[in-house]
Design a protein around this motif. Sequence first.
Motif, PDB file in Angstrom:
ATOM      1  N   LEU A   1      21.084 -16.125   2.711  1.00  0.00           N
ATOM      2  CA  LEU A   1      22.203 -16.683   1.935  1.00  0.00           C
ATOM      3  C   LEU A   1      23.074 -15.561   1.395  1.00  0.00           C
ATOM      4  O   LEU A   1      22.561 -14.480   1.072  1.00  0.00           O
ATOM      5  N   ILE A   2      24.364 -15.847   1.257  1.00  0.00           N
ATOM      6  CA  ILE A   2      25.250 -14.874   0.607  1.00  0.00           C
ATOM      7  C   ILE A   2      25.869 -15.542  -0.621  1.00  0.00           C
ATOM      8  O   ILE A   2      26.486 -16.614  -0.514  1.00  0.00           O
ATOM      9  N   ALA A   3      25.672 -14.904  -1.778  1.00  0.00           N
ATOM     10  CA  ALA A   3      26.312 -15.368  -3.010  1.00  0.00           C
ATOM     11  C   ALA A   3      27.663 -14.665  -3.094  1.00  0.00           C
ATOM     12  O   ALA A   3      27.723 -13.437  -3.174  1.00  0.00           O
ATOM     13  N   ALA A   4      28.740 -15.447  -3.057  1.00  0.00           N
ATOM     14  CA  ALA A   4      30.073 -14.841  -2.984  1.00  0.00           C
ATOM     15  C   ALA A   4      30.923 -15.263  -4.182  1.00  0.00           C
ATOM     16  O   ALA A   4      30.884 -16.423  -4.596  1.00  0.00           O
ATOM     17  N   GLU A   5      31.715 -14.316  -4.687  1.00  0.00           N
ATOM     18  CA  GLU A   5      32.609 -14.614  -5.815  1.00  0.00           C
ATOM     19  C   GLU A   5      33.564 -15.747  -5.419  1.00  0.00           C
ATOM     20  O   GLU A   5      33.823 -16.654  -6.192  1.00  0.00           O
TER      21      GLU A   5
END
Length: 285
Positions: free
Chosen positions: A39-43
């Motif tokens: 998973l990528i947590a993105a702004e």
Amino acid sequence: MIKATNSDKIGTLYVVATPIGNLADISERAITTLSSVDLIAAEDTRHTAKLLSHFNIKAKTFALHDHNEKQKAQQVVDWLNEGLDIALVSDAGTPLISDPGYAVVNLCREQGAHVTPVPGACAAITALSCSGLPTDRFQFVGFTPAKSQARQQFFLDAYESGITSIMYESTHRIMASLDDLQTALGAQQRVVFAKELTKTYETFFSGSVAELIAFLTEESEKQRGELVLMLPGKPKQQEEIPADAKRMLTLLEPEMPLKKACGVVADYFGLKKNALYKDWIQQSS
Ligand code: SAM
């Protein structure tokens, strides 16, 4: 619902820096990490989608920004504990540096989750490295305050710190900020301005506040874009050594070790021993 494939595994939070303008500045490790995490947590997921698409990376993203990161932090730690690997990215540069991510990394540290950096661009350090200002000691002070009076105090404090200060500024506030800088520290105060770093119209300007205002007023176009301001700190004032103290040191120095003689003279005249010692060494070299 996302499930880790290996339930014994503890996941890692990768704090991944992304380019601040020039996409060629992404690191090989950043690409590998973004390609391999669960998973990528993105702004801003739409912004990050463009970056991922440029590098042909297919990954699931979710939003982690200033408004939800406190609520999301525990969820992220839970996912790590379930074995998921997660990358944290912001829109540009190093996450957490005037960007979201603090609540998550802080909670990870508190709860013993594994966090590791994938370093890369940061506008503050990029600007400093080419500023020509002292780099041996510096402070990053984030964005300048929004209100004029607070900003003047902010500039004064930055200068009084005695070390180089790096600050972020927004394009619509730059002229008002420079006016405040001029009020706080005078028109001749040196300042370094770095704009559009790593991009086509990258600009560095080093000069007095008055010169920078004139430069930016010439064409309003020059005020646009992302920018960093840097200020040198107030120079340290050397302690004035009275002539009588120097004479006394000249008399004592042949009779005892220099440091001891400096101590005696410093006590007698109420001076700093180190200042006396430095002055003596400078004069005799
Ligand atoms: N986390 C980012 C970093 O590592 O630099 C900073 C994010 S902060 C929200 C955005 C601010 O960083 C901009 O308003 C500007 O002051 C500075 N900035 C970002 N990219 C820049 C660039 N290419 N040139 C100059 N300043 C930049």
